[in-house]
Enzyme design. Structure first.
Site, PDB file in Angstrom:
ATOM      1  N   ASP A  16       0.848  -1.189   0.000  1.00 56.14           N
ATOM      2  CA  ASP A  16       0.000   0.000   0.000  1.00 56.14           C
ATOM      3  C   ASP A  16       0.889   1.246   0.000  1.00 56.14           C
ATOM      4  OD1 ASP A  16      -1.695   2.083   0.662  1.00 56.14           O
ATOM      5  OD2 ASP A  16      -2.595   1.071   2.385  1.00 56.14           O
ATOM      6  N   ILE A  17       0.727   2.076  -0.992  1.00 56.20           N
ATOM      7  CA  ILE A  17       1.603   3.264  -1.132  1.00 56.20           C
ATOM      8  C   ILE A  17       1.454   4.218   0.054  1.00 56.20           C
ATOM      9  CG2 ILE A  17       0.037   4.754  -2.467  1.00 56.20           C
ATOM     10  CD1 ILE A  17       2.516   5.387  -4.282  1.00 56.20           C
TER      11      ILE A  17
ATOM     12  N   GLY B 115      -9.853   3.833  -5.618  1.00 59.16           N
ATOM     13  CA  GLY B 115      -8.498   3.343  -5.852  1.00 59.16           C
ATOM     14  C   GLY B 115      -7.450   4.015  -4.984  1.00 59.16           C
TER      15      GLY B 115
ATOM     16  N   ASP C 285      -6.287   6.983  -5.131  1.00 61.57           N
ATOM     17  CA  ASP C 285      -6.697   8.350  -4.781  1.00 61.57           C
ATOM     18  C   ASP C 285      -7.456   8.336  -3.447  1.00 61.57           C
ATOM     19  OD1 ASP C 285      -7.181  11.033  -5.082  1.00 61.57           O
ATOM     20  OD2 ASP C 285      -8.593  10.844  -6.745  1.00 61.57           O
TER      21      ASP C 285
ATOM     22  N   SER D  99      -2.983   5.126 -13.987  1.00 62.21           N
ATOM     23  CA  SER D  99      -3.915   4.733 -15.077  1.00 62.21           C
ATOM     24  C   SER D  99      -4.194   3.233 -15.174  1.00 62.21           C
ATOM     25  CB  SER D  99      -3.439   5.232 -16.451  1.00 62.21           C
ATOM     26  OG  SER D  99      -3.642   6.619 -16.576  1.00 62.21           O
TER      27      SER D  99
ATOM     28  N   GLY E  52      -5.688   1.211 -13.087  1.00 62.43           N
ATOM     29  CA  GLY E  52      -6.871   0.708 -12.396  1.00 62.43           C
ATOM     30  C   GLY E  52      -8.104   1.047 -13.208  1.00 62.43           C
ATOM     31  N   VAL E  53      -8.929   1.918 -12.642  1.00 61.13           N
ATOM     32  CA  VAL E  53     -10.189   2.316 -13.286  1.00 61.13           C
ATOM     33  C   VAL E  53      -9.962   2.887 -14.693  1.00 61.13           C
ATOM     34  CG1 VAL E  53     -12.146   3.916 -13.061  1.00 61.13           C
ATOM     35  CG2 VAL E  53     -11.257   2.766 -11.056  1.00 61.13           C
ATOM     36  N   TYR E  54      -8.829   3.547 -14.910  1.00 58.93           N
ATOM     37  CA  TYR E  54      -8.561   4.169 -16.213  1.00 58.93           C
ATOM     38  C   TYR E  54      -8.172   3.162 -17.291  1.00 58.93           C
ATOM     39  CZ  TYR E  54      -9.107   8.990 -14.529  1.00 58.93           C
ATOM     40  OH  TYR E  54      -9.606  10.173 -14.028  1.00 58.93           O
TER      41      TYR E  54
HETATM   42  P1  ADP Z   1      -6.426   5.189 -12.260  1.00 59.30           P
HETATM   43  O1  ADP Z   1      -7.760   5.877 -12.169  1.00 59.30           O
HETATM   44  O2  ADP Z   1      -5.298   6.140 -12.629  1.00 59.30           O
HETATM   45  O3  ADP Z   1      -6.467   3.942 -13.093  1.00 59.30           O
HETATM   46  P2  ADP Z   1      -6.547   3.607  -9.789  1.00 59.30           P
HETATM   47  O4  ADP Z   1      -6.434   4.114  -8.406  1.00 59.30           O
HETATM   48  O5  ADP Z   1      -7.867   3.035 -10.199  1.00 59.30           O
HETATM   49  O6  ADP Z   1      -6.078   4.815 -10.743  1.00 59.30           O
HETATM   50  O7  ADP Z   1      -5.452   2.500 -10.036  1.00 59.30           O
HETATM   51  C1  ADP Z   1      -4.084   2.764 -10.261  1.00 59.30           C
HETATM   52  C2  ADP Z   1      -3.256   1.617  -9.702  1.00 59.30           C
HETATM   53  O8  ADP Z   1      -3.103   1.788  -8.296  1.00 59.30           O
HETATM   54  C3  ADP Z   1      -3.867   0.226  -9.898  1.00 59.30           C
HETATM   55  O9  ADP Z   1      -2.822  -0.666 -10.316  1.00 59.30           O
HETATM   56  C4  ADP Z   1      -4.360  -0.142  -8.488  1.00 59.30           C
HETATM   57  O10 ADP Z   1      -4.323  -1.539  -8.267  1.00 59.30           O
HETATM   58  C5  ADP Z   1      -3.321   0.561  -7.643  1.00 59.30           C
HETATM   59  N1  ADP Z   1      -3.684   0.864  -6.245  1.00 59.30           N
HETATM   60  C6  ADP Z   1      -4.919   1.035  -5.705  1.00 59.30           C
HETATM   61  N2  ADP Z   1      -4.799   1.334  -4.388  1.00 59.30           N
HETATM   62  C7  ADP Z   1      -3.473   1.358  -4.101  1.00 59.30           C
HETATM   63  C8  ADP Z   1      -2.697   1.581  -2.925  1.00 59.30           C
HETATM   64  N3  ADP Z   1      -3.275   1.862  -1.756  1.00 59.30           N
HETATM   65  N4  ADP Z   1      -1.345   1.496  -3.008  1.00 59.30           N
HETATM   66  C9  ADP Z   1      -0.737   1.223  -4.180  1.00 59.30           C
HETATM   67  N5  ADP Z   1      -1.390   1.000  -5.337  1.00 59.30           N
HETATM   68  C10 ADP Z   1      -2.756   1.055  -5.300  1.00 59.30           C
END
Ligand code: ADP
Length: 181
Positions: A9-10, A31, A33, A120, A122-124
């Site tokens: 987890d970042i 996600g 964000d 980008s 994940g949801v994108y």
């Molecule tokens: P986007 O809208 O830019 O696609 P997302 O948040 O949906 O952004 O996803 C971007 C990436 O971050 C995905 O690979 C997702 O699995 C990852 N992600 C989601 N939550 C976390 C977190 N807490 N720490 C690290 N990576 C995460």
């Protein structure tokens, strides 16, 4: 630059800057964000609001810094990646700009470390392998220009982490270390 790969987890990572894969409103979302705003607290959103009231919205590829609230970081760099539309709409260039703009800002601010999620991916809907290729090309272009900067690629999912491992394993230029949190 030195490269580290972390699976986890970042919001748990210590770095001078943590990059947020935001959307153009900078008002939080799902996600990574959502995770950053939840862990960092309301201070980050308050700053985003103030910035948006001045600039209107955050363009794709743009990078906007705020403080990091309760996170173990000095800054959050909010950047808006491209939504995948098939690859012919300049997605790779926009994605590269998110990474490059963040590295540029880290350099300007004299930071020693920066942590990136897979913007980008994940949801994108950006195809994961192609996104890691873009990251690779940015690393190659910026390697020399970012001496002394530790760049940490953090992936929640094991699969995504593996793609980074494959891409950077045996990298002669990168001082690669890996851990899991
Ligand atoms: P986007 O809208 O830019 O696609 P997302 O948040 O949906 O952004 O996803 C971007 C990436 O971050 C995905 O690979 C997702 O699995 C990852 N992600 C989601 N939550 C976390 C977190 N807490 N720490 C690290 N990576 C995460």
């Amino acid at each position: 630059m030195d490269i580290q790969l972390i699976q986890g987890d970042i919001t748990k990572v210590s770095a001078d800057a943590i990059v947020n894969a935001a959307n153009s409103s900078l008002m939080g979302g799902g996600g990574v964000d959502g995770a950053i705003h939840r862990a960092g607290g309301p201070e980050i959103l308050a700053e985003c609001r103030e910035i948006i009231s001045r600039i209107g919205s955050c363009n794709k590829g743009q990078v906007v810094p705020t403080s990091a609230g309760r996170l173990k970081a000095r800054y959050v760099f909010h950047t808006v990646g491209p939504v995948w539309q098939g690859g012919a709409a300049g997605e790779a260039e926009l994605l590269a700009r998110c990474y490059e703009g963040s590295l540029e800002l880290a350099r300007e601010l004299g930071l020693s470390s920066i942590a990136f999620p897979a913007i980008s991916c994940g949801v994108y809907g950006y195809p994961k392998e192609e996104a890691v290729q873009v990251v690779r090309s940015v690393v190659d272009r910026w390697h020399e220009k970012t001496a002394g900067l530790t760049v940490i690629f953090v992936n929640l999912s094991r699969d995504m982490h593996r793609l980074y491992e494959k891409m950077f394993a045996g990298d002669a230029g990168a001082n690669l270390s890996e851990r899991k949190i």
